[in-house]
Design a protein around this motif. Structure first.
Motif, mmCIF file in Angstrom:
data_model
loop_
_atom_site.group_PDB
_atom_site.id
_atom_site.type_symbol
_atom_site.label_atom_id
_atom_site.label_comp_id
_atom_site.label_asym_id
_atom_site.label_seq_id
_atom_site.Cartn_x
_atom_site.Cartn_y
_atom_site.Cartn_z
ATOM 1 N N VAL A 171 -3.787 4.742 -1.681
ATOM 2 C CA VAL A 171 -3.729 4.962 -0.223
ATOM 3 C C VAL A 171 -3.632 6.857 -0.345
ATOM 4 O O VAL A 171 -2.565 6.425 0.182
ATOM 5 N N GLY A 172 -4.888 8.074 0.067
ATOM 6 C CA GLY A 172 -4.801 8.958 -0.054
ATOM 7 C C GLY A 172 -5.665 10.016 0.743
ATOM 8 O O GLY A 172 -6.596 9.609 0.917
ATOM 9 N N ALA A 173 -4.788 10.762 1.865
ATOM 10 C CA ALA A 173 -6.044 11.259 2.442
ATOM 11 C C ALA A 173 -5.563 13.089 1.607
ATOM 12 O O ALA A 173 -4.446 12.986 1.050
ATOM 13 N N SER A 174 -6.831 13.102 2.045
ATOM 14 C CA SER A 174 -7.627 15.373 1.385
ATOM 15 C C SER A 174 -6.430 14.953 0.283
ATOM 16 O O SER A 174 -6.585 14.819 -0.926
ATOM 17 N N TRP A 182 -0.155 -6.058 4.823
ATOM 18 C CA TRP A 182 1.006 -5.340 4.185
ATOM 19 C C TRP A 182 1.779 -4.791 4.576
ATOM 20 O O TRP A 182 2.451 -4.198 5.205
ATOM 21 N N ALA A 183 3.087 -4.395 3.119
ATOM 22 C CA ALA A 183 3.714 -4.231 3.760
ATOM 23 C C ALA A 183 3.793 -2.414 2.839
ATOM 24 O O ALA A 183 2.505 -2.380 2.376
ATOM 25 N N ALA A 188 1.160 -1.292 -0.258
ATOM 26 C CA ALA A 188 0.200 0.682 0.113
ATOM 27 C C ALA A 188 0.767 1.422 0.647
ATOM 28 O O ALA A 188 2.073 1.586 0.825
ATOM 29 N N LEU A 189 0.869 2.141 -1.051
ATOM 30 C CA LEU A 189 0.866 3.349 -0.940
ATOM 31 C C LEU A 189 0.466 4.891 -0.095
ATOM 32 O O LEU A 189 -1.033 4.598 -0.901
ATOM 33 N N ALA A 222 7.707 0.381 -6.344
ATOM 34 C CA ALA A 222 7.255 -0.718 -5.972
ATOM 35 C C ALA A 222 7.407 -1.560 -6.653
ATOM 36 O O ALA A 222 7.669 -2.255 -5.616
ATOM 37 N N ARG A 223 6.956 -1.479 -7.897
ATOM 38 C CA ARG A 223 7.006 -2.251 -9.089
ATOM 39 C C ARG A 223 8.595 -3.353 -9.314
ATOM 40 O O ARG A 223 8.673 -4.240 -9.369
#
Length: 291
Positions: free
Chosen positions: A145-148, A87-88, A62-63, A131-132
């Motif tokens: 995962v993005g906040a705001s 999850w990493a 998860a980024l 990541a890949r």
């Protein structure tokens, strides 16, 4: 009288400069473009990779992308919960890499004068590419995962990837993403993202059926949830796996304890616990796990 005229001229000039800068940033005309490798080198010293607490590689990853004030304790909360769930995680610090933590320059990000979502989508792209390339990461099980403001960047990445436009900060897509930038993206989790008029995703949407969950705040005074709910309704009507959950009685950034001085936003432990549970279960289902 002349004082009032001079004040009016100065104010009009200031508004024109602000509007012009915002237009330049929004269109990408005033955004410096760099090669993906160069942006990756800029971001790398400030990124934090954490392996999961259990399981064997390659891991799902998860980024995580922060709000406009930079990475705070809420990203640590999400990272720890995801690590516990197998999850990493990679926390991408778009701010420190650009010196946007100095002199409270992050406030210009919040005001739309620096680092728009379409520009920061480049950070999302190079983070996915990096990541890949990690041998311990399963390149077919990557979540965003993005906040705001980070959610805005993730949404712009989705839309640009499907609409043939690259992020404003990049000269091209990373080498391992040129054919299909969304290959391997298993899910997106959007925490009270910006979905307003400066968001291309609000107008153009996307086509790839990436599962997306919006966790929104009712009557959000910072990033109105109404625009996001319109996106959810539109994309769901088109058959895309897009859902929402709306929290009432909380503020924008309810999962974040660290606040700027004089901030009216408040941390809510109950809503945070529910959001983390709901979000991790959603991401788990997206990669074939059952809660």
């Amino acid at each position: 009288m002349w004082v009032w005229i001079a004040t009016g001229v100065a104010l009009a000039s200031f508004i024109a400069i602000v509007a012009g800068n915002m237009l330049g940033r929004y269109s990408g005309l005033t955004v410096p473009r760099v090669a993906p490798d160069e942006l990756a080198r800029t971001l790398a010293p400030h990124a934090r990779f954490s392996p999961p607490r259990h399981g064997s590689p390659p891991y799902p990853a998860a980024l995580l992308f922060s709000g406009c004030d930079g990475p705070k304790d809420n990203l640590d909360t999400w990272s720890e919960a995801l690590n516990a769930d197998g999850w990493a995680t990679l926390i991408v610090d778009s701010h420190a890499a650009r010196g946007l933590t100095d002199l409270q320059l992050w406030r210009l990000v919040c005001a739309g004068q620096l680092l728009t979502g379409a520009e920061r989508a480049g950070d999302v792209a190079v983070a996915v590419a990096e990541a890949r390339n990690r041998p311990e990461v399963d390149g077919d099980r990557i979540a965003l995962v993005g906040a705001s403001h980070g959610g805005w960047a993730v949404l712009e990445f989705l839309s640009m990837a499907d609409r043939g436009a690259g992020p404003h900060s990049l000269t091209r897509w990373p080498a391992n993403m040129e054919r299909n930038p969304l290959d391997g993206i298993a899910a997106t989790l959007l925490l009270y993202p910006y979905c307003g008029q400066l968001s291309r995703a609000s107008r153009r949407g996307w086509d790839t059926p990436v599962p997306a969950l919006f966790l929104l705040v009712e009557d959000d005074a910072i990033a109105s949830e109404r625009a996001c709910r319109r996106i959810v309704a539109r994309e769901a009507r088109r058959g895309l796996p897009v859902t929402e959950h709306v929290y009432s009685g909380v503020t924008h950034g309810f999962d974040q304890r660290e606040k700027a001085p004089l901030s009216t936003l408040t941390y809510d432990a109950e809503a945070t616990a529910d959001a983390v549970s709901r979000g991790t279960n959603f991401l788990g289902r997206a990669i074939g796990r059952t809660p």
